[in-house]
Scaffold this motif. Sequence first.
Motif, mmCIF file in Angstrom:
data_model
loop_
_atom_site.group_PDB
_atom_site.id
_atom_site.type_symbol
_atom_site.label_atom_id
_atom_site.label_comp_id
_atom_site.label_asym_id
_atom_site.label_seq_id
_atom_site.Cartn_x
_atom_site.Cartn_y
_atom_site.Cartn_z
ATOM 1 N N LEU A 312 31.348 49.856 33.014
ATOM 2 C CA LEU A 312 32.113 49.591 32.094
ATOM 3 C C LEU A 312 33.677 49.827 32.289
ATOM 4 O O LEU A 312 34.544 49.123 31.734
ATOM 5 N N PHE A 313 33.902 50.914 33.460
ATOM 6 C CA PHE A 313 35.275 50.868 33.786
ATOM 7 C C PHE A 313 35.671 49.887 34.465
ATOM 8 O O PHE A 313 36.888 49.745 34.757
ATOM 9 N N SER A 314 35.146 48.969 34.884
ATOM 10 C CA SER A 314 35.282 47.969 35.927
ATOM 11 C C SER A 314 35.809 46.822 35.399
ATOM 12 O O SER A 314 36.369 45.850 35.925
ATOM 13 N N ARG A 315 35.472 46.735 34.006
ATOM 14 C CA ARG A 315 35.709 45.302 33.338
ATOM 15 C C ARG A 315 37.032 45.259 32.962
ATOM 16 O O ARG A 315 37.725 46.099 32.492
ATOM 17 N N VAL A 316 37.639 44.100 33.428
ATOM 18 C CA VAL A 316 39.073 44.005 33.007
ATOM 19 C C VAL A 316 39.270 42.564 32.044
ATOM 20 O O VAL A 316 38.447 41.519 32.189
ATOM 21 N N THR A 317 40.411 42.472 31.869
ATOM 22 C CA THR A 317 40.779 41.242 31.027
ATOM 23 C C THR A 317 41.484 40.079 31.741
ATOM 24 O O THR A 317 41.793 40.643 32.913
ATOM 25 N N ALA A 318 42.015 39.192 31.227
ATOM 26 C CA ALA A 318 42.676 38.113 31.935
ATOM 27 C C ALA A 318 44.113 38.705 32.554
ATOM 28 O O ALA A 318 44.601 38.088 33.632
#
Length: 444
Positions: A312-318
């Motif tokens: 979950l720490f790897s998820r990034v937005t645009a």
Amino acid sequence: MAESSKKMSLFGLTTLVAVNMMGSGIIMLPANMAQLGAVSLLSWIITAVGSMAIAYCFAQCGIYCNRSGGMSAYSEEAHGKSEFFLCSFLYFLSLAIGNVAIGISAVGYLTSFIPWLGSGAIPLCIGTIALLWITTFANFGGPSITGKIGTVTVWGVIIPVAGLSVIGWFWFKPEVFAAAWNPNNIAVSDAITQSIPLTLWAFLGMESAAQSSDAVEDPKRNVPLACLFGTLGAAVVYVLSTTVIQGIVPNAELANSSAPFAYVYAQMFNPLVGNIIMALAVMACIGSLLGWQFTLAQTAKMTADQGMFPKLFSRVTAANAPIIGMLVCGVIQTLMALSTISPNASEQFGKLVSLAAVTNLIPYVTALTGLLVIMHKSNVSGAVYSRNVAALLIAMAYSYYAIYASGKDAVFGALIVMAIGYLLYGFIAKNFVEERPAAMATRA
């Protein structure tokens, strides 16, 4: 030639290093050091030498090791995969603890504008938690916005602190400084030891000084020099500002101040100037907190990318912002603020600084020892190896002393955290172990 002109010079990089280090680390220090007396200023000498040695060694690591991961990657070079995780884990917690301390600094300066914040433990805690979440949400715009804000807000601390270093001497009174020298009549060695964590706090972040060598002219020469000169420049400002303030404001008043730099400017000029300095300090703290919040989330993301933190720490937005990771970090910091709740901002700040120092120093030790392996792999010359080993030994000696100086409570807390880290790594270690050959597995 044209390519070289587009790169950062030694002067530019040195300035950048000094500005990056100053941040908000100095804001509360005069009040904390005044509790020991002006004799605590001697610790600046030891910390400045140790910090320059550490900064230089990190610069050498960055030059000869091109892997991503920073301190964690350097640690893995010497100590294996588990140290990549442990270094990231401890550094992550150190940043979280440090962010709570920065939040407390900002609230301390805000009390003059919002007196309710200084009326007890609960208001102080609420104000700190509110700032932690405000700066978390502000980072949702991504790194470009965070960087632009940081380049402006950092001057909120540089202007008053550096300014005091120059003009404060016109108000300096030797008799005030003499009375503040050692009001508690403690041994000089004890005063130095007790203040080491405080002075080290002002230099934390020097590990970020070893920037990418691609953006610097002659990196093998300029990066180490910039680290040394930048650290030395910050040290000069720190020493001068904390010395002159001890000769302007009586020690008892300074020790009880929740906004020491604003207080001294009010003494030198008038309350209006003091309020302006207070506003600048709040701006600097919030800007610094904004940047460190993003660094905290990026540390978690980098470790998650290696498969060592939850995905979950790897998820990034645009906008390249790890929002989910930031929210988790916000929760962790909120719990830390609640667990260290205290009616005294200076007292709470001091405890957090000691714990943050130890949890940061352990990654320093594991990462810097990686320099020995990094130099071996790079086949450096004998002269470079000898010079770097000499600097490394100074850096290690200071790190060990700083861990000792942080006190048994902080060391015990960091030891518990480190022990928990080894347990956590045990659960994921199987992901980094090569599979046994089929025949061997059958015989087993």
